[in-house]
Design a protein around this motif. Structure first.
Motif, PDB file in Angstrom:
ATOM      1  N   MET A   2       0.848  -1.207   0.000  1.00  0.00           N
ATOM      2  CA  MET A   2       0.000   0.000   0.000  1.00  0.00           C
ATOM      3  C   MET A   2       0.880   1.253   0.000  1.00  0.00           C
ATOM      4  SD  MET A   2      -2.805   1.304   2.820  1.00  0.00           S
ATOM      5  CE  MET A   2      -3.853  -0.131   2.570  1.00  0.00           C
ATOM      6  N   ALA A   3       0.564   2.199  -0.893  1.00  0.00           N
ATOM      7  CA  ALA A   3       1.339   3.445  -0.952  1.00  0.00           C
ATOM      8  C   ALA A   3       1.079   4.278   0.295  1.00  0.00           C
ATOM      9  CB  ALA A   3       0.956   4.229  -2.195  1.00  0.00           C
ATOM     10  N   GLN A   4       2.103   4.958   0.728  1.00  0.00           N
ATOM     11  CA  GLN A   4       1.965   5.809   1.910  1.00  0.00           C
ATOM     12  C   GLN A   4       1.070   7.002   1.586  1.00  0.00           C
ATOM     13  OE1 GLN A   4       5.395   8.148   3.240  1.00  0.00           O
ATOM     14  NE2 GLN A   4       5.032   7.415   5.317  1.00  0.00           N
ATOM     15  N   ARG A   5       0.120   7.251   2.444  1.00  0.00           N
ATOM     16  CA  ARG A   5      -0.746   8.411   2.281  1.00  0.00           C
ATOM     17  C   ARG A   5      -0.006   9.671   2.708  1.00  0.00           C
ATOM     18  NH1 ARG A   5      -5.973   9.633   6.002  1.00  0.00           N
ATOM     19  NH2 ARG A   5      -6.588  11.614   5.035  1.00  0.00           N
ATOM     20  N   LYS A   6      -0.238  10.764   1.984  1.00  0.00           N
ATOM     21  CA  LYS A   6       0.429  12.029   2.281  1.00  0.00           C
ATOM     22  C   LYS A   6      -0.618  13.102   2.542  1.00  0.00           C
ATOM     23  CE  LYS A   6       4.201  10.620  -0.737  1.00  0.00           C
ATOM     24  NZ  LYS A   6       4.873  10.829  -2.046  1.00  0.00           N
ATOM     25  N   VAL A   7      -0.457  13.811   3.674  1.00  0.00           N
ATOM     26  CA  VAL A   7      -1.458  14.788   4.095  1.00  0.00           C
ATOM     27  C   VAL A   7      -0.767  16.080   4.536  1.00  0.00           C
ATOM     28  CG1 VAL A   7      -3.285  15.296   5.764  1.00  0.00           C
ATOM     29  CG2 VAL A   7      -3.048  12.979   4.849  1.00  0.00           C
ATOM     30  N   ILE A   8      -1.248  17.199   4.033  1.00  0.00           N
ATOM     31  CA  ILE A   8      -0.780  18.523   4.457  1.00  0.00           C
ATOM     32  C   ILE A   8      -1.598  18.954   5.673  1.00  0.00           C
ATOM     33  CG2 ILE A   8      -0.620  20.959   3.807  1.00  0.00           C
ATOM     34  CD1 ILE A   8      -0.396  19.932   0.858  1.00  0.00           C
ATOM     35  N   LEU A   9      -0.922  19.493   6.689  1.00  0.00           N
ATOM     36  CA  LEU A   9      -1.596  20.046   7.863  1.00  0.00           C
ATOM     37  C   LEU A   9      -1.110  21.473   8.080  1.00  0.00           C
ATOM     38  CD1 LEU A   9      -3.429  19.942  10.289  1.00  0.00           C
ATOM     39  CD2 LEU A   9      -1.658  18.709  11.557  1.00  0.00           C
ATOM     40  N   HIS A  10      -1.989  22.411   7.813  1.00  0.00           N
ATOM     41  CA  HIS A  10      -1.665  23.837   7.937  1.00  0.00           C
ATOM     42  C   HIS A  10      -2.080  24.346   9.320  1.00  0.00           C
ATOM     43  CE1 HIS A  10      -2.816  28.223   6.776  1.00  0.00           C
ATOM     44  NE2 HIS A  10      -1.634  28.183   7.363  1.00  0.00           N
ATOM     45  N   TYR A  11      -1.091  24.685  10.122  1.00  0.00           N
ATOM     46  CA  TYR A  11      -1.331  25.303  11.433  1.00  0.00           C
ATOM     47  C   TYR A  11      -1.614  26.782  11.186  1.00  0.00           C
ATOM     48  CZ  TYR A  11       0.525  21.055  13.615  1.00  0.00           C
ATOM     49  OH  TYR A  11       0.726  19.760  14.020  1.00  0.00           O
ATOM     50  N   HIS A  12      -2.891  27.106  11.035  1.00  0.00           N
ATOM     51  CA  HIS A  12      -3.307  28.449  10.629  1.00  0.00           C
ATOM     52  C   HIS A  12      -3.364  29.380  11.846  1.00  0.00           C
ATOM     53  CE1 HIS A  12      -6.458  30.988   8.172  1.00  0.00           C
ATOM     54  NE2 HIS A  12      -5.598  31.742   8.823  1.00  0.00           N
ATOM     55  N   LEU A  13      -2.203  29.834  12.275  1.00  0.00           N
ATOM     56  CA  LEU A  13      -2.146  30.768  13.397  1.00  0.00           C
ATOM     57  C   LEU A  13      -2.788  32.093  12.987  1.00  0.00           C
ATOM     58  CD1 LEU A  13       1.504  30.099  14.623  1.00  0.00           C
ATOM     59  CD2 LEU A  13      -0.605  29.345  15.713  1.00  0.00           C
ATOM     60  N   PHE A  14      -3.625  32.607  13.864  1.00  0.00           N
ATOM     61  CA  PHE A  14      -4.376  33.841  13.608  1.00  0.00           C
ATOM     62  C   PHE A  14      -3.440  34.975  13.207  1.00  0.00           C
ATOM     63  CE2 PHE A  14      -6.486  37.629  15.779  1.00  0.00           C
ATOM     64  CZ  PHE A  14      -7.387  37.866  14.743  1.00  0.00           C
ATOM     65  N   LYS A  15      -3.737  35.598  12.049  1.00  0.00           N
ATOM     66  CA  LYS A  15      -3.010  36.745  11.488  1.00  0.00           C
ATOM     67  C   LYS A  15      -1.563  36.417  11.124  1.00  0.00           C
ATOM     68  CE  LYS A  15      -4.730  39.529  10.478  1.00  0.00           C
ATOM     69  NZ  LYS A  15      -5.534  39.493   9.203  1.00  0.00           N
ATOM     70  N   ASN A  16      -1.335  35.179  10.664  1.00  0.00           N
ATOM     71  CA  ASN A  16       0.003  34.777  10.213  1.00  0.00           C
ATOM     72  C   ASN A  16      -0.009  34.335   8.751  1.00  0.00           C
ATOM     73  OD1 ASN A  16       0.747  35.189  12.887  1.00  0.00           O
ATOM     74  ND2 ASN A  16       2.073  33.405  12.950  1.00  0.00           N
ATOM     75  N   ALA A  17      -0.700  35.110   7.908  1.00  0.00           N
ATOM     76  CA  ALA A  17      -0.781  34.841   6.466  1.00  0.00           C
ATOM     77  C   ALA A  17      -1.536  33.557   6.159  1.00  0.00           C
ATOM     78  CB  ALA A  17       0.616  34.786   5.833  1.00  0.00           C
TER      79      ALA A  17
END
Length: 253
Positions: A1-16
């Protein structure tokens, strides 16, 4: 099974974060998801986010204002965290313009920047402009969020620095275009469907000014006493920002 890849964006308030979310949303559509609790002051643990990622295998990228470290550890899943750091005084002014002007749908803020700071600081370390980045990024527990008042400042800062050092990508808000170029290098091979270009959303200040010019303007607006108070109550975030800049220069000269 291919490794799953996931982006996790830590959306800190007012940090673009809105700009990064737009990049992910435009490229991924329904395969990008933003998740936050209805309580704006809530914190989402790594364990909770682990369950979300596991239960929705079709989602390629997640964004959250409330998720905190550590990075989820999931069998057969590789997580690609996205974190941006911002100068805390510049960030505080952006938060003020957002909360007291844009959210209020007014042509100008409903009160002064100094009044905004005083209101926020009435709740020590439980507000969005006081060592916020360090407190959020220093959490070591998967199942809970630690009360920052129960930990020494040196430990909070050290753990936040360790988290930043562990990242393969770290963005700096006032180095946005260079950060986006670095983000492209970081994600291009594993997520070829992403179209990563500088996209500036929810910008509330003059981006042509240097950081020195911004700080001079903030000091003039606040007066020396309130400016010094803002800096004093952000000593950890100032140290974290300087450390992040050092890491950024080393990894992207």
């Amino acid at each position: 099974m291919a490794q799953r890849k996931v982006i996790l964006h830590y959306h800190l308030f007012k940090n673009a974060g809105t700009s990064i979310d737009q990049i992910l949303k435009k490229s991924l559509g329904d395969f990008w998801r933003s998740y936050d609790m209805s309580d704006g002051s809530a914190v989402i643990t790594s364990a909770t986010f682990t369950a979300l990622i596991e239960n929705l295998p079709q989602i390629v990228a997640w964004s959250s204002h409330q998720v905190v470290p550590p990075i989820p550890q999931i069998k057969d899943v590789k997580i690609f965290p996205i974190v941006f750091i911002r100068h805390p005084l510049d960030r505080a002014r952006s938060a003020y313009l957002f909360e007291w002007q844009k959210q209020q749908t007014k042509a100008k803020p409903i009160g002064s920047f100094a009044a905004y700071i005083k209101q926020k600081f009435a709740s020590p370390r439980r507000n969005a402009i006081e060592d916020f980045q360090t407190i959020r990024l220093s959490n070591p527990y998967s199942n809970s969020f630690r009360n920052p008042k129960q930990v020494s400042d040196s430990e909070l800062l050290e753990q936040a620095k360790n988290f930043l050092q562990s990242l393969l990508f770290l963005g700096i808000v006032d180095e946005f275009e260079a950060s986006i170029a670095k983000l492209k290098d970081y994600l291009a091979q594993d997520f070829p469907q992403l179209h990563i270009e500088p996209y500036k959303a929810n910008v509330l200040q003059d981006i042509s000014l240097s950081m020195e010019e911004k700080l001079m303007s903030i000091k003039e607006e606040l007066g020396e006493d309130i400016f010094n108070l803002l800096a004093e109550r952000n000593q950890l975030d100032l140290a974290l920002y300087n450390y992040a800049k050092q890491l950024f220069v080393k990894s992207y000269p």
